[in-house]
Design a protein around this motif. Sequence first.
Motif, PDB file in Angstrom:
ATOM      1  N   LEU B 157       0.791  -1.144  -0.060  1.00 15.41           N
ATOM      2  CA  LEU B 157      -0.020   0.122  -0.127  1.00 15.41           C
ATOM      3  C   LEU B 157       0.862   1.365  -0.278  1.00 15.41           C
ATOM      4  O   LEU B 157       0.757   2.209  -0.640  1.00 15.41           O
ATOM      5  CB  LEU B 157      -0.822  -0.048   1.093  1.00 15.41           C
ATOM      6  CG  LEU B 157      -1.831   1.147   1.654  1.00 15.41           C
ATOM      7  CD1 LEU B 157      -2.499   1.567   0.269  1.00 15.41           C
ATOM      8  CD2 LEU B 157      -2.545   1.258   2.964  1.00 15.41           C
ATOM      9  N   GLY B 160       2.203   1.838  -3.428  1.00 20.82           N
ATOM     10  CA  GLY B 160       1.272   2.353  -4.192  1.00 20.82           C
ATOM     11  C   GLY B 160       0.883   3.720  -3.865  1.00 20.82           C
ATOM     12  O   GLY B 160       0.540   4.700  -4.688  1.00 20.82           O
ATOM     13  N   LEU B 161       0.681   4.213  -2.756  1.00 20.35           N
ATOM     14  CA  LEU B 161       0.440   5.624  -2.378  1.00 20.35           C
ATOM     15  C   LEU B 161       1.663   6.389  -2.659  1.00 20.35           C
ATOM     16  O   LEU B 161       1.344   7.604  -3.270  1.00 20.35           O
ATOM     17  CB  LEU B 161      -0.037   5.557  -0.879  1.00 20.35           C
ATOM     18  CG  LEU B 161      -1.071   4.923  -0.184  1.00 20.35           C
ATOM     19  CD1 LEU B 161      -1.198   5.008   1.313  1.00 20.35           C
ATOM     20  CD2 LEU B 161      -2.517   5.703  -0.715  1.00 20.35           C
ATOM     21  N   LEU B 170      -2.486  12.104  -5.837  1.00 20.44           N
ATOM     22  CA  LEU B 170      -2.670  12.028  -4.529  1.00 20.44           C
ATOM     23  C   LEU B 170      -1.945  13.125  -3.541  1.00 20.44           C
ATOM     24  O   LEU B 170      -0.764  13.110  -3.484  1.00 20.44           O
ATOM     25  CB  LEU B 170      -2.558  10.660  -3.832  1.00 20.44           C
ATOM     26  CG  LEU B 170      -3.053  10.440  -2.602  1.00 20.44           C
ATOM     27  CD1 LEU B 170      -4.590  10.378  -2.595  1.00 20.44           C
ATOM     28  CD2 LEU B 170      -2.542   9.007  -2.286  1.00 20.44           C
ATOM     29  N   HIS B 174      -2.986  13.599   2.342  1.00 23.03           N
ATOM     30  CA  HIS B 174      -4.057  12.599   2.195  1.00 23.03           C
ATOM     31  C   HIS B 174      -3.468  11.148   2.223  1.00 23.03           C
ATOM     32  O   HIS B 174      -4.243  10.157   2.745  1.00 23.03           O
ATOM     33  CB  HIS B 174      -4.918  13.052   0.881  1.00 23.03           C
ATOM     34  CG  HIS B 174      -6.129  12.231   0.833  1.00 23.03           C
ATOM     35  ND1 HIS B 174      -7.119  12.748  -0.248  1.00 23.03           N
ATOM     36  CD2 HIS B 174      -6.580  11.124   1.265  1.00 23.03           C
ATOM     37  CE1 HIS B 174      -8.203  11.704  -0.360  1.00 23.03           C
ATOM     38  NE2 HIS B 174      -8.011  10.806   0.760  1.00 23.03           N
ATOM     39  N   LEU B 178      -4.338   7.967   4.960  1.00 24.00           N
ATOM     40  CA  LEU B 178      -4.885   6.731   4.271  1.00 24.00           C
ATOM     41  C   LEU B 178      -3.975   5.787   4.878  1.00 24.00           C
ATOM     42  O   LEU B 178      -4.415   4.577   5.339  1.00 24.00           O
ATOM     43  CB  LEU B 178      -4.733   6.507   2.669  1.00 24.00           C
ATOM     44  CG  LEU B 178      -6.097   7.574   2.060  1.00 24.00           C
ATOM     45  CD1 LEU B 178      -5.684   7.575   0.625  1.00 24.00           C
ATOM     46  CD2 LEU B 178      -7.206   7.042   2.268  1.00 24.00           C
ATOM     47  N   ASP B 181      -4.648   5.084   8.714  1.00 23.12           N
ATOM     48  CA  ASP B 181      -5.679   4.429   8.998  1.00 23.12           C
ATOM     49  C   ASP B 181      -5.656   2.950   8.726  1.00 23.12           C
ATOM     50  O   ASP B 181      -6.077   1.968   9.199  1.00 23.12           O
ATOM     51  CB  ASP B 181      -6.964   4.732   8.019  1.00 23.12           C
ATOM     52  CG  ASP B 181      -7.548   6.267   8.437  1.00 23.12           C
ATOM     53  OD1 ASP B 181      -7.073   6.610   9.563  1.00 23.12           O
ATOM     54  OD2 ASP B 181      -8.249   7.163   7.831  1.00 23.12           O
ATOM     55  N   ALA B 182      -4.816   2.434   7.591  1.00 18.93           N
ATOM     56  CA  ALA B 182      -4.565   1.316   7.078  1.00 18.93           C
ATOM     57  C   ALA B 182      -3.722   0.682   8.344  1.00 18.93           C
ATOM     58  O   ALA B 182      -4.011  -0.611   8.866  1.00 18.93           O
ATOM     59  CB  ALA B 182      -3.901   1.040   5.941  1.00 18.93           C
ATOM     60  N   ALA B 185      -6.128  -0.231  11.199  1.00 13.14           N
ATOM     61  CA  ALA B 185      -6.771  -1.111  10.779  1.00 13.14           C
ATOM     62  C   ALA B 185      -6.196  -2.694  10.984  1.00 13.14           C
ATOM     63  O   ALA B 185      -6.726  -3.635  11.592  1.00 13.14           O
ATOM     64  CB  ALA B 185      -7.392  -1.343   9.280  1.00 13.14           C
TER      65      ALA B 185
END
Lengths: 190, 190
Positions: B157, B160-161, B170, B174, B178, B181-182, B185
């Motif tokens: 991730l 990718g970001l 992006l 931001h 993201l 938050d990942a 989680a």
Amino acid sequence: MSDRRTEILRAATRVITRRGVRGLRVGELAAEAGVSTSLIYYHFTDRAGILRQTLEFISDRADRYTAERDPGTPADSPRAELEQVLLLELQDTAEVRENSTAWGELRASAVFDPDLREELARATHTWVHEIAELLGRAHPAGTAPAHAASAERLTALLEGLSVRWLSGSLPLDHARRLLRDAIAAELQRT
Amino acid sequence: MSDRRTEILRAATRVITRRGVRGLRVGELAAEAGVSTSLIYYHFTDRAGILRQTLEFISDRADRYTAERDPGTPADSPRAELEQVLLLELQDTAEVRENSTAWGELRASAVFDPDLREELARATHTWVHEIAELLGRAHPAGTAPAHAASAERLTALLEGLSVRWLSGSLPLDHARRLLRDAIAAELQRT
DNA sequence: GTCTATAACGCGATAGAC
DNA sequence: GTCTATCGCGTTATAGAC
């Protein structure tokens, strides 16, 4: 519409899959398409024109194969549809490889070429929005901003997994498993 | 070890950040390093040698700045450490931009150059393993295989970001949100 | 080890015939 | 529309002096 020009675009897609956007040579494209180099210039003006029209060709084709999924399939659950759409991009078929490779190249090229950024951001936004809508149907309890964030994470993860797969750092079945688990987790968020 | 060769490698990193791996010209590298082109060939044999050794230099340096973080920091919680290490890669400083850009280029180039794949897979594995260990300390309830999978998802991730940020799709803050938050989680998984 | 000068070549692009 | 032939430039790489 299977004229010479389209044949050349298909050949360009294959060459880009093999060599990358920045590795495409007009001479090699001509050989791949079985035509002379000057015919390429007749149809596409210059190298930049070849790339622009090929990337357009590829993204149209990608839209189509996303739109055309499950023509007669009995409309499973929205969740199954979401999984299907995302996992579609992690498959070892010529068409998916071509699209993923070209997409990754477009992304990587845009880091150094500001001209590509606008079109890329637009296409990314469309894609994220489409996934967010599927998430909304699969998970009606969530809010729209939460779906948008989930869609951004899932699509960015997919791009990351895809390039790891294509660059030989991650086996395909492993990538698929990781993505499936991430989808499940996003759907369980409160 | 700050000899001529190392100076050239640092210059090569800057050129790659500006032009990409495939956009690097030996002449431009020579100008950037303030030496003649033939000195480049004296030290690195050919263009492929320049790239191979520069990419090695970059991945070593990335290892080092990950290892050397918080020298005297009062060892916060393992979770804070995890966040710190991952978010470190999403910052608009020259060094992070250089490493992220070069790393992305290495990844993208390996799609078309099998010679780069082994080194890349090795570096990726080291990184994933390190994150998995941090996850183990931050979340002792989980199993080792679960931590490994979480580390793979988080690092993929992040890649990718990162490329979305660098390619202008992006905004940085931001992307950071993201990723945070990942991480949260992944730490809440049962 | 480092430079200047230049060879050798790949590649984008064009001219002109058919 | 399509080809053959070729030009010209940018780039990699080498020769040879210091």
